[in-house]
Design a protein around this motif. Sequence first.
Motif, PDB file in Angstrom:
ATOM      1  N   ASP A   1       4.945  -4.780  -6.930  1.00 27.83           N
ATOM      2  CA  ASP A   1       4.320  -5.618  -5.741  1.00 27.83           C
ATOM      3  C   ASP A   1       4.885  -6.428  -4.995  1.00 27.83           C
TER       4      ASP A   1
ATOM      5  N   ASP B   1       6.973   4.875   7.169  1.00 26.04           N
ATOM      6  CA  ASP B   1       5.798   4.917   7.996  1.00 26.04           C
ATOM      7  C   ASP B   1       5.930   6.078   8.945  1.00 26.04           C
TER       8      ASP B   1
ATOM      9  N   ASP C   1       1.207   5.151  10.720  1.00 28.48           N
ATOM     10  CA  ASP C   1      -0.131   4.769  10.329  1.00 28.48           C
ATOM     11  C   ASP C   1      -0.176   3.203  10.395  1.00 28.48           C
ATOM     12  N   HIS C   2       0.643   2.474  10.442  1.00 27.32           N
ATOM     13  CA  HIS C   2       0.276   1.062  10.187  1.00 27.32           C
ATOM     14  C   HIS C   2       1.278   0.194  11.563  1.00 27.32           C
TER      15      HIS C   2
ATOM     16  N   PHE D   1      -0.294  -7.593   6.308  1.00 23.16           N
ATOM     17  CA  PHE D   1       0.141  -6.365   5.611  1.00 23.16           C
ATOM     18  C   PHE D   1       1.287  -6.881   4.557  1.00 23.16           C
TER      19      PHE D   1
ATOM     20  N   LYS E   1      -1.025  -7.718   1.553  1.00 27.60           N
ATOM     21  CA  LYS E   1      -1.582  -6.549   1.088  1.00 27.60           C
ATOM     22  C   LYS E   1      -0.748  -5.920  -0.077  1.00 27.60           C
ATOM     23  N   ILE E   2       0.754  -5.653   0.421  1.00 31.30           N
ATOM     24  CA  ILE E   2       1.701  -5.303  -0.424  1.00 31.30           C
ATOM     25  C   ILE E   2       1.906  -6.251  -1.802  1.00 31.30           C
TER      26      ILE E   2
ATOM     27  N   ARG F   1       1.017  -2.865  -4.131  1.00 30.30           N
ATOM     28  CA  ARG F   1       1.699  -1.709  -3.504  1.00 30.30           C
ATOM     29  C   ARG F   1       1.231  -0.404  -3.568  1.00 30.30           C
TER      30      ARG F   1
ATOM     31  N   MET G   1      -1.423   0.782  -3.752  1.00 28.76           N
ATOM     32  CA  MET G   1      -2.481   1.052  -2.915  1.00 28.76           C
ATOM     33  C   MET G   1      -2.438   1.394  -1.174  1.00 28.76           C
ATOM     34  N   THR G   2      -1.163   1.346  -1.354  1.00 33.82           N
ATOM     35  CA  THR G   2      -0.651   1.942   0.206  1.00 33.82           C
ATOM     36  C   THR G   2      -0.036   3.088   0.150  1.00 33.82           C
TER      37      THR G   2
ATOM     38  N   CYS H   1       3.657   3.963   0.495  1.00 36.96           N
ATOM     39  CA  CYS H   1       4.817   3.597  -0.468  1.00 36.96           C
ATOM     40  C   CYS H   1       4.970   4.357  -1.601  1.00 36.96           C
ATOM     41  N   CYS H   2       3.950   5.360  -1.660  1.00 35.58           N
ATOM     42  CA  CYS H   2       3.953   6.206  -2.742  1.00 35.58           C
ATOM     43  C   CYS H   2       5.393   7.307  -2.880  1.00 35.58           C
TER      44      CYS H   2
END
Length: 328
Positions: free
Chosen positions: A251, A274, A278-279, A301, A304-305, A309, A311-312, A315-316
């Motif tokens: 995270d 990205d 998208d962001h 943002f 959020k990370i 992390r 959840m974004t 990032c995956c």
Amino acid sequence: MEKMALALSKSLNLMVSGYSFLKSMITRKAAIAGMPVTLSVELTNHCNLKCPECFCGSGKMTREKGFMDIALFGRIADELRPFLLEMSLYFQGESMLHPRFGSFLEKAGGIQTTLATNGHFLSPANAEMIALSGLNKLIVSLDGLDHDSYSQYRLNGDFRTVTEGIGNMSEAVRKHGSSCKLIIQFLVNRENEHQIPDMKRFARKMKASLKLKSMQVINTDSHEKWLPSDKKFRRYELKGNEYTILSNLPDSCKRLWFNPVISWDGKVLPCCFDKDADHILGDLNDSTFREIWTGRPYRLFRQKILNGRKMTAICCNCSSGLFPGIIS
């Protein structure tokens, strides 16, 4: 004297930015001070190739295509020149397709610059222009040492054109005593991994460095087709019935404190993963970079990370945090 002042400004910015990142990691509250340390700028998201695991080449990109305005780039370079240690003149697409490509190299004066290219436009004239431009690094993608292995991934590509282009660039660097560092990037996959020893010899012949890179796979049913047998070049592992990134996805993310991306139309994005914007964290057609970098959308943002992390979605597939031993 001016060069010394510029170097001092960049060094101080690195320390200030580093401090704000460490503070954010310790307190788990997003703080920002200083400006970016490196930056990626997308000159265009047009490309001449159709690489199947590239967001641009595969046709998965939905955002509008275009070419960056040279005046916009000039404003970016002027604002960030006192802070940047390096600028990458690429993101999605092939930068050398820009009709005013050479002008961007001129405008980037005073900033260490890197260009990545698929190598199809390194004519003798272009190679000489690049060698004399002050560009610091040129990364040329060459994913095979014969037509068959190369064309497996570089769809619409021409192996001979690329190898001749690398030769043109090597000769131009030698001829002009250029400080530009020539790097051959070899995307290791199942079709070409047996050629790594030969690629090392080819790089030495071209007086180039060789970068072996693990391959990103964006199509969920394509891992078996592309992943090499040598696991040190894999960024994925099979868990159950699906492949997942070999990263613990911590995270935190240094890119949000050090390495933003600007798309061809002036949108500021959090990082190079990205791909489809998208962001969007701000628009340089409406604001200065500093206003965006320290503004509310960017702060939210980053937080959020820090909060989670995983959840974004972007990032995956990220190479940051790969397990030790993986060549990212």
